[in-house]
Design an enzyme around this catalytic site. Structure first.
Site, PDB file in Angstrom:
ATOM      1  N   ASP A 178       0.834  -1.201   0.000  1.00 34.60           N
ATOM      2  CA  ASP A 178       0.000   0.000   0.000  1.00 34.60           C
ATOM      3  C   ASP A 178       0.873   1.256   0.000  1.00 34.60           C
ATOM      4  O   ASP A 178       1.993   1.243   0.511  1.00 34.60           O
ATOM      5  CB  ASP A 178      -0.910  -0.034   1.244  1.00 34.60           C
ATOM      6  N   GLY A 179       0.329   2.326  -0.546  1.00 31.98           N
ATOM      7  CA  GLY A 179       0.998   3.625  -0.463  1.00 31.98           C
ATOM      8  C   GLY A 179       1.588   4.121  -1.771  1.00 31.98           C
ATOM      9  O   GLY A 179       2.265   5.152  -1.798  1.00 31.98           O
ATOM     10  N   GLY A 189       0.004   5.431  -4.306  1.00 34.08           N
ATOM     11  CA  GLY A 189      -0.638   6.702  -4.663  1.00 34.08           C
ATOM     12  C   GLY A 189      -0.038   7.856  -3.874  1.00 34.08           C
ATOM     13  O   GLY A 189       0.273   8.920  -4.436  1.00 34.08           O
ATOM     14  N   ARG A 190       0.165   7.628  -2.553  1.00 36.04           N
ATOM     15  CA  ARG A 190       0.731   8.696  -1.718  1.00 36.04           C
ATOM     16  C   ARG A 190       2.179   8.995  -2.110  1.00 36.04           C
ATOM     17  O   ARG A 190       2.615  10.140  -2.121  1.00 36.04           O
ATOM     18  CB  ARG A 190       0.658   8.297  -0.227  1.00 36.04           C
ATOM     19  N   ARG A 197      -0.725   9.132 -10.157  1.00 34.79           N
ATOM     20  CA  ARG A 197      -0.701   7.894  -9.369  1.00 34.79           C
ATOM     21  C   ARG A 197       0.001   6.715 -10.059  1.00 34.79           C
ATOM     22  O   ARG A 197       0.742   5.965  -9.399  1.00 34.79           O
ATOM     23  CB  ARG A 197      -2.135   7.484  -8.998  1.00 34.79           C
ATOM     24  N   HIS A 213       2.705   3.274  -8.910  1.00 36.32           N
ATOM     25  CA  HIS A 213       2.625   1.832  -9.179  1.00 36.32           C
ATOM     26  C   HIS A 213       3.876   1.363  -9.928  1.00 36.32           C
ATOM     27  O   HIS A 213       4.409   0.290  -9.650  1.00 36.32           O
ATOM     28  CB  HIS A 213       1.367   1.515  -9.997  1.00 36.32           C
ATOM     29  N   SER A 236      -7.238  -5.452  -5.977  1.00 33.63           N
ATOM     30  CA  SER A 236      -8.410  -6.039  -5.309  1.00 33.63           C
ATOM     31  C   SER A 236      -9.640  -5.941  -6.207  1.00 33.63           C
ATOM     32  O   SER A 236      -9.667  -5.170  -7.176  1.00 33.63           O
ATOM     33  CB  SER A 236      -8.684  -5.307  -3.996  1.00 33.63           C
ATOM     34  N   GLU A 287     -12.212  -4.478  -5.346  1.00 36.07           N
ATOM     35  CA  GLU A 287     -12.666  -3.090  -5.171  1.00 36.07           C
ATOM     36  C   GLU A 287     -11.889  -2.134  -6.093  1.00 36.07           C
ATOM     37  O   GLU A 287     -12.391  -1.085  -6.494  1.00 36.07           O
ATOM     38  CB  GLU A 287     -12.514  -2.655  -3.708  1.00 36.07           C
ATOM     39  N   LEU A 316      10.642 -21.023  -4.451  1.00 37.55           N
ATOM     40  CA  LEU A 316       9.740 -20.050  -3.808  1.00 37.55           C
ATOM     41  C   LEU A 316       8.420 -20.067  -4.564  1.00 37.55           C
ATOM     42  O   LEU A 316       8.405 -20.042  -5.792  1.00 37.55           O
ATOM     43  CB  LEU A 316      10.343 -18.636  -3.879  1.00 37.55           C
ATOM     44  N   ARG A 331       1.952  -4.977   6.220  1.00 38.86           N
ATOM     45  CA  ARG A 331       1.207  -3.946   5.489  1.00 38.86           C
ATOM     46  C   ARG A 331       2.033  -2.675   5.493  1.00 38.86           C
ATOM     47  O   ARG A 331       2.474  -2.207   6.555  1.00 38.86           O
ATOM     48  CB  ARG A 331      -0.168  -3.690   6.113  1.00 38.86           C
ATOM     49  N   ARG A 367      -5.596  -1.956   8.621  1.00 37.91           N
ATOM     50  CA  ARG A 367      -6.765  -2.647   8.065  1.00 37.91           C
ATOM     51  C   ARG A 367      -6.317  -3.909   7.333  1.00 37.91           C
ATOM     52  O   ARG A 367      -5.194  -3.973   6.836  1.00 37.91           O
ATOM     53  CB  ARG A 367      -7.438  -1.777   6.982  1.00 37.91           C
TER      54      ARG A 367
HETATM   55  C1  FPP Z   1      -1.856   0.232  -3.353  1.00 33.45           C
HETATM   56  O1  FPP Z   1      -1.458   1.578  -3.380  1.00 33.45           O
HETATM   57  C2  FPP Z   1      -1.255  -0.501  -4.458  1.00 33.45           C
HETATM   58  C3  FPP Z   1      -1.949  -0.979  -5.530  1.00 33.45           C
HETATM   59  C4  FPP Z   1      -3.405  -0.847  -5.659  1.00 33.45           C
HETATM   60  C5  FPP Z   1      -1.251  -1.659  -6.655  1.00 33.45           C
HETATM   61  C6  FPP Z   1      -0.059  -2.482  -6.326  1.00 33.45           C
HETATM   62  C7  FPP Z   1       0.749  -2.651  -7.559  1.00 33.45           C
HETATM   63  C8  FPP Z   1       2.086  -2.700  -7.640  1.00 33.45           C
HETATM   64  C9  FPP Z   1       2.949  -2.745  -6.465  1.00 33.45           C
HETATM   65  C10 FPP Z   1       2.790  -2.689  -8.975  1.00 33.45           C
HETATM   66  C11 FPP Z   1       2.527  -3.815  -9.842  1.00 33.45           C
HETATM   67  C12 FPP Z   1       2.857  -5.109  -9.230  1.00 33.45           C
HETATM   68  C13 FPP Z   1       2.882  -6.255  -9.922  1.00 33.45           C
HETATM   69  C14 FPP Z   1       3.129  -7.539  -9.241  1.00 33.45           C
HETATM   70  C15 FPP Z   1       2.658  -6.260 -11.347  1.00 33.45           C
HETATM   71  P1  FPP Z   1      -2.562   2.720  -3.471  1.00 33.45           P
HETATM   72  O2  FPP Z   1      -2.674   3.106  -4.897  1.00 33.45           O
HETATM   73  O3  FPP Z   1      -3.823   2.257  -2.814  1.00 33.45           O
HETATM   74  O4  FPP Z   1      -1.852   3.837  -2.636  1.00 33.45           O
HETATM   75  P2  FPP Z   1      -2.540   4.974  -1.734  1.00 33.45           P
HETATM   76  O5  FPP Z   1      -3.256   4.254  -0.616  1.00 33.45           O
HETATM   77  O6  FPP Z   1      -1.358   5.765  -1.268  1.00 33.45           O
HETATM   78  O7  FPP Z   1      -3.450   5.736  -2.642  1.00 33.45           O
END
Ligand code: FPP
Length: 246
Positions: free
Chosen positions: A24-25, A27-28, A37, A41, A69, A71, A135, A192, A198
């Site tokens: 997570d994080g 976007g931030r 955003r 990623h 997800s 969502e 793995l 997390r 959460r």
């Molecule tokens: C949550 O951050 C992260 C995601 C929804 C995407 C996770 C994807 C990657 C790490 C890159 C791709 C990975 C693979 C395996 C192809 P958020 O956007 O919810 O961040 P925020 O809470 O700061 O807005």
């Protein structure tokens, strides 16, 4: 360098066999740099590589990552498009190396919702690494834990309706056997990133006895050193599984 921490992890003994991560994080991380955003990623992909390499070095057997997800399908179409492109980029860039490192990759979730090109890429990655055993890397996409449990219940009901299963044969093992994660033991450690407290509909059944580790580090800043810090923290915990200390 992370070698000093890896040495400590090894000296401490029991490494968690199964580590799950809510990444997570992103976007931030991007917002902090006034970037769109998807750049977060993109940067987060590097951390995926870091934790896979870290898990291999530490001797973790199963690594389960929450990448997208159910969502998340409600995010703006351009962000969904960027995530799907990244998924395909990840697969084409990492497939050979993962195979060489003997990493077996599985994608867990409702893969039928993926666009045809993304679906082809994930199927190819699963097929080509199917025999790899050092793995197990599980990447959860289009995944929601309640949907997974509901699907398991439906599959058991179908077995009963077909006369192949008696209702009193439905126990915890039978239900767990219908989850995407059936081949692997439950996670020992859930990490997390970005500080949220959460579960976000991730592995609700499987995390029943997992140790939880939340770090304020945003996912794109997460390195193998942070993974080792989480494992060291795990190694200091006393796991009782509902029993008393001995
Ligand atoms: C949550 O951050 C992260 C995601 C929804 C995407 C996770 C994807 C990657 C790490 C890159 C791709 C990975 C693979 C395996 C192809 P958020 O956007 O919810 O961040 P925020 O809470 O700061 O807005």
């Amino acid at each position: 360098m992370s070698d000093d921490l890896l040495e400590q992890v090894r000296l401490n003994g029991a490494v968690p066999a199964h580590v799950a991560i809510i990444m997570d994080g992103n976007g931030r991380w991007a917002r902090n740099r006034t970037l769109p955003r998807p750049f977060g990623h993109q940067a987060g992909m590097k951390s995926v590589r870091e934790v896979v390499e870290g898990a291999l070095a530490a001797g973790v057997e199963v690594l389960t990552l929450f990448a997208f997800s159910n969502e998340n399908w409600q995010r703006p179409p351009d962000e969904i498009g960027a995530l799907m492109s990244l998924l395909q980029e990840y697969i084409s860039r990492e497939l050979a190396e993962l195979k060489a490192q003997d990493v077996g990759v599985r994608f867990l979730g409702d893969l039928d919702r993926l666009a045809a090109s993304a679906r082809r890429a994930v199927d190819q990655m699963m097929q080509e690494t199917a025999g790899c055993t050092r793995l197990a890397l599980n990447i959860c996409i289009s995944y929601g834990s309640r949907a997974e449990i509901t699907r398991a219940a439906r599959r058991l009901a179908e077995e009963v309706a077909a006369g192949r299963l008696a209702p009193d044969e439905i126990d915890e093992e039978a239900l767990a056997g219908q989850l995407y994660t059936a081949p692997w033991p439950d996670p020992d450690l859930l990490i997390r990133t970005s500080g949220e407290l959460r579960l976000s509909n991730f592995l609700l059944w499987q995390l029943a006895y997992a140790e939880l580790y939340v770090t304020p580090v945003l996912w794109p800043d997460f390195t193998r050193r942070h993974l080792y810090e989480a494992i060291l923290d795990f190694q200091r915990r006393e796991r009782r599984f509902g029993r008393v200390s001995v």
